[in-house]
Design an enzyme around this catalytic site. Structure first.
Site, mmCIF file in Angstrom:
data_model
loop_
_atom_site.group_PDB
_atom_site.id
_atom_site.type_symbol
_atom_site.label_atom_id
_atom_site.label_comp_id
_atom_site.label_asym_id
_atom_site.label_seq_id
_atom_site.Cartn_x
_atom_site.Cartn_y
_atom_site.Cartn_z
ATOM 1 N N LYS A 1 31.518 -20.590 -17.026
ATOM 2 C CA LYS A 1 30.696 -19.401 -16.310
ATOM 3 C C LYS A 1 29.777 -20.189 -14.793
ATOM 4 O O LYS A 1 29.374 -19.457 -14.298
ATOM 5 C CB LYS A 1 29.429 -19.308 -17.242
ATOM 6 C CG LYS A 1 29.601 -17.941 -18.376
ATOM 7 C CD LYS A 1 28.556 -17.258 -18.562
ATOM 8 C CE LYS A 1 29.588 -16.470 -20.459
ATOM 9 N NZ LYS A 1 27.961 -16.011 -20.798
ATOM 10 N N LYS B 1 40.746 -15.340 -22.972
ATOM 11 C CA LYS B 1 40.386 -14.741 -24.177
ATOM 12 C C LYS B 1 40.038 -13.390 -23.224
ATOM 13 O O LYS B 1 39.750 -13.643 -22.009
ATOM 14 C CB LYS B 1 38.620 -15.255 -24.312
ATOM 15 C CG LYS B 1 37.763 -15.111 -23.425
ATOM 16 C CD LYS B 1 36.438 -15.812 -24.606
ATOM 17 C CE LYS B 1 35.496 -15.805 -23.445
ATOM 18 N NZ LYS B 1 33.613 -16.144 -23.383
ATOM 19 N N LYS C 1 34.191 -9.638 -20.351
ATOM 20 C CA LYS C 1 34.493 -9.125 -18.785
ATOM 21 C C LYS C 1 34.486 -9.307 -17.689
ATOM 22 O O LYS C 1 34.230 -8.267 -16.591
ATOM 23 C CB LYS C 1 32.922 -7.805 -19.739
ATOM 24 C CG LYS C 1 31.758 -9.366 -19.521
ATOM 25 C CD LYS C 1 30.018 -8.472 -19.832
ATOM 26 C CE LYS C 1 29.721 -9.218 -21.503
ATOM 27 N NZ LYS C 1 28.745 -8.584 -22.364
HETATM 28 P P1 TYM Z 1 28.447 -11.917 -25.918
HETATM 29 O O1 TYM Z 1 26.910 -10.739 -25.619
HETATM 30 O O2 TYM Z 1 29.010 -12.823 -24.756
HETATM 31 O O3 TYM Z 1 29.649 -11.287 -26.573
HETATM 32 C C1 TYM Z 1 29.471 -11.045 -27.892
HETATM 33 C C2 TYM Z 1 29.989 -10.639 -29.299
HETATM 34 O O4 TYM Z 1 31.485 -10.515 -28.560
HETATM 35 C C3 TYM Z 1 32.280 -11.814 -29.353
HETATM 36 N N1 TYM Z 1 33.681 -12.429 -28.183
HETATM 37 C C4 TYM Z 1 34.766 -11.457 -28.699
HETATM 38 N N2 TYM Z 1 35.296 -12.024 -30.020
HETATM 39 C C5 TYM Z 1 36.155 -11.990 -29.957
HETATM 40 N N3 TYM Z 1 37.080 -11.961 -28.592
HETATM 41 C C6 TYM Z 1 36.741 -11.979 -27.450
HETATM 42 N N4 TYM Z 1 37.670 -12.319 -25.910
HETATM 43 C C7 TYM Z 1 35.374 -12.200 -27.519
HETATM 44 N N5 TYM Z 1 34.599 -12.103 -26.584
HETATM 45 C C8 TYM Z 1 33.312 -11.568 -26.812
HETATM 46 C C9 TYM Z 1 31.162 -13.075 -28.976
HETATM 47 O O5 TYM Z 1 31.869 -14.129 -29.616
HETATM 48 C C10 TYM Z 1 29.595 -12.636 -29.945
HETATM 49 O O6 TYM Z 1 29.840 -13.038 -30.477
HETATM 50 N N6 TYM Z 1 25.685 -15.678 -27.168
HETATM 51 C C11 TYM Z 1 26.226 -14.845 -27.449
HETATM 52 C C12 TYM Z 1 24.915 -13.121 -27.491
HETATM 53 C C13 TYM Z 1 23.999 -13.928 -28.192
HETATM 54 C C14 TYM Z 1 23.951 -14.874 -29.588
HETATM 55 C C15 TYM Z 1 22.828 -15.206 -29.530
HETATM 56 C C16 TYM Z 1 25.273 -14.387 -31.349
HETATM 57 C C17 TYM Z 1 22.741 -14.635 -28.159
HETATM 58 N N7 TYM Z 1 22.148 -14.922 -29.291
HETATM 59 C C18 TYM Z 1 22.608 -15.625 -31.599
HETATM 60 C C19 TYM Z 1 25.154 -15.070 -32.082
HETATM 61 C C20 TYM Z 1 23.519 -15.592 -32.919
HETATM 62 C C21 TYM Z 1 27.277 -14.120 -25.976
HETATM 63 O O7 TYM Z 1 26.716 -13.897 -25.084
HETATM 64 O O8 TYM Z 1 27.658 -13.223 -26.384
#
Ligand code: TYM
Length: 345
Positions: free
Chosen positions: A122, A206, A209
């Site tokens: 990032k 992957k 967005k």
């Molecule tokens: P974020 O907002 O980027 O994504 C949300 C969720 O979507 C999943 N995800 C995917 N799963 C499968 N294939 C993909 N291409 C893909 N892209 C995104 C992510 O794995 C996530 O589950 N750091 C986290 C948010 C967070 C969080 C937490 C999650 C903050 N605190 C505590 C669990 C527990 C994030 O940026 O997700």
């Protein structure tokens, strides 16, 4: 000082997960996270957070942020999360997240954070221009989870390293403060073909967005025509669909599309191959995949529209959720502060 010695095994099972309100959701978020949330809400107490503190590690327009937070809450509900069963709330409404994150900033080691691949991705070539928040982001993520002594965390595979760090922080805290079992060693829930949804243009990266090409992803707001066009154009290879999943190994795009089909149909990739082995992708596989996507996402989109037409109702759900979340978080933070040695105040 009394130090609680509750063993992790006897802690009640509790689920925590979060999604950032930082842009449109895509199919990876849906299959990797939202679908799993729905399945878990009947099995354990669940907290599903809209992680707006995480979102501002990259610039967010203040005029748009509250609306984005509502959209994520609406997406949880449209996917099937029931606010009467699960707690849905915005992270910034529960100040304890930031307080525990500070304590964990003093537990986590610089070397651990230096290894985080997502920060490297990032921040890109100019890491000195990234926010400090982006660097310590995984520490806040550990605080999100452990603030509730959550035991199970459903996420996509891209979050695996952050969950390992969460375990390391819990173990080091428990050890350094001689509080065995105080924070649980969490169980990541990262299984199934939906845990790793790849780009439609390149099966080795992957779906994300931040990919500049909109053709690389299915947005949850895409309508039937857009979905059909994106699947038609999705990259494949010249070979027909194989007979066995072993033969998908060196074919990342084919592997991804078969995995997507399986996740949507609730089948295994092997079952999908049984039906389509020997055929070209364009013949009936891609039209059937597009159809399965439309069947899943059209009702989701309609429900999102309905929910977002009443923002006050979503705000009410978020406020109630925040109250419930605070009720769990506050005593755990208090106990943590006592363990750390903070005096009465
Ligand atoms: P974020 O907002 O980027 O994504 C949300 C969720 O979507 C999943 N995800 C995917 N799963 C499968 N294939 C993909 N291409 C893909 N892209 C995104 C992510 O794995 C996530 O589950 N750091 C986290 C948010 C967070 C969080 C937490 C999650 C903050 N605190 C505590 C669990 C527990 C994030 O940026 O997700």
């Amino acid at each position: 000082m009394t130090i609680p010695t509750l063993a992790a095994e006897v802690l009640p099972k509790r689920v925590f997960s979060g999604v950032q309100p930082s842009g449109a959701l895509h199919l990876g978020n849906y299959l990797g996270a939202l679908v799993k949330f729905v399945a878990l809400q009947n099995q354990m107490q669940c907290l599903f957070c809209v992680v707006d503190l995480h979102a501002i590690t990259a610039w967010q327009d203040p005029k748009a942020l509250a609306a984005q937070t509502r959209e994520i809450a609406a997406a949880y509900i449209a996917a099937g999360v029931d606010p009467n069963k699960a707690i849905i709330f915005p992270q910034s409404a529960v100040g304890e997240h930031a307080q525990l994150a500070w304590i964990f900033n003093c537990v986590a080691r610089l070397g651990w954070l230096d290894r985080m691949t997502q920060f490297k991705e990032k921040s890109g070539k100019h890491k000195e221009r990234a926010s400090v928040g982006l660097y310590t982001y995984p520490v806040l993520q550990a605080a999100d989870i452990l603030l509730y002594k959550a035991t199970h965390v459903p996420v996509g595979e891209d979050q695996k390293q952050h969950l390992e760090l969460t375990r390391d922080i819990a173990a080091k805290f428990n050890h350094d403060f001689e509080a065995p079992g105080f924070f649980p060693l969490i169980e990541p829930l990262i299984a199934g073909p939906g845990a790793r949804v790849m780009s439609l243009r390149d099966g080795t990266v992957k779906m994300s967005k931040s990919d500049p090409s909109d053709q690389s992803r299915i947005n949850l707001t895409d309508d039937a025509d857009v979905i059909a066009a994106k699947i038609r154009r999705a990259k494949t290879d010249p070979l027909p669909l194989p007979e066995s999943i072993e033969d998908l190994k060196d074919r990342p795009e084919a592997d991804n599309l078969v995995g997507l089909f399986a996740a949507l149909a609730g089948e295994t990739p092997a079952q999908v191959l049984q039906r389509y082995a020997g055929q070209g992708f364009g013949q009936s596989f891609k039209p059937a995949l597009a159809n399965a996507l439309v069947q899943t996402l059209a009702p989701f989109r309609a429900e999102m529209r309905r929910l977002l037409s009443d923002p006050a109702q979503i705000d009410h759900i978020l406020q109630e959720g925040a109250q419930k979340a605070r009720a769990i978080a506050a005593p755990i933070l208090e106990e943590t502060k006592r363990i750390v040695g903070f005096g009465p105040g």
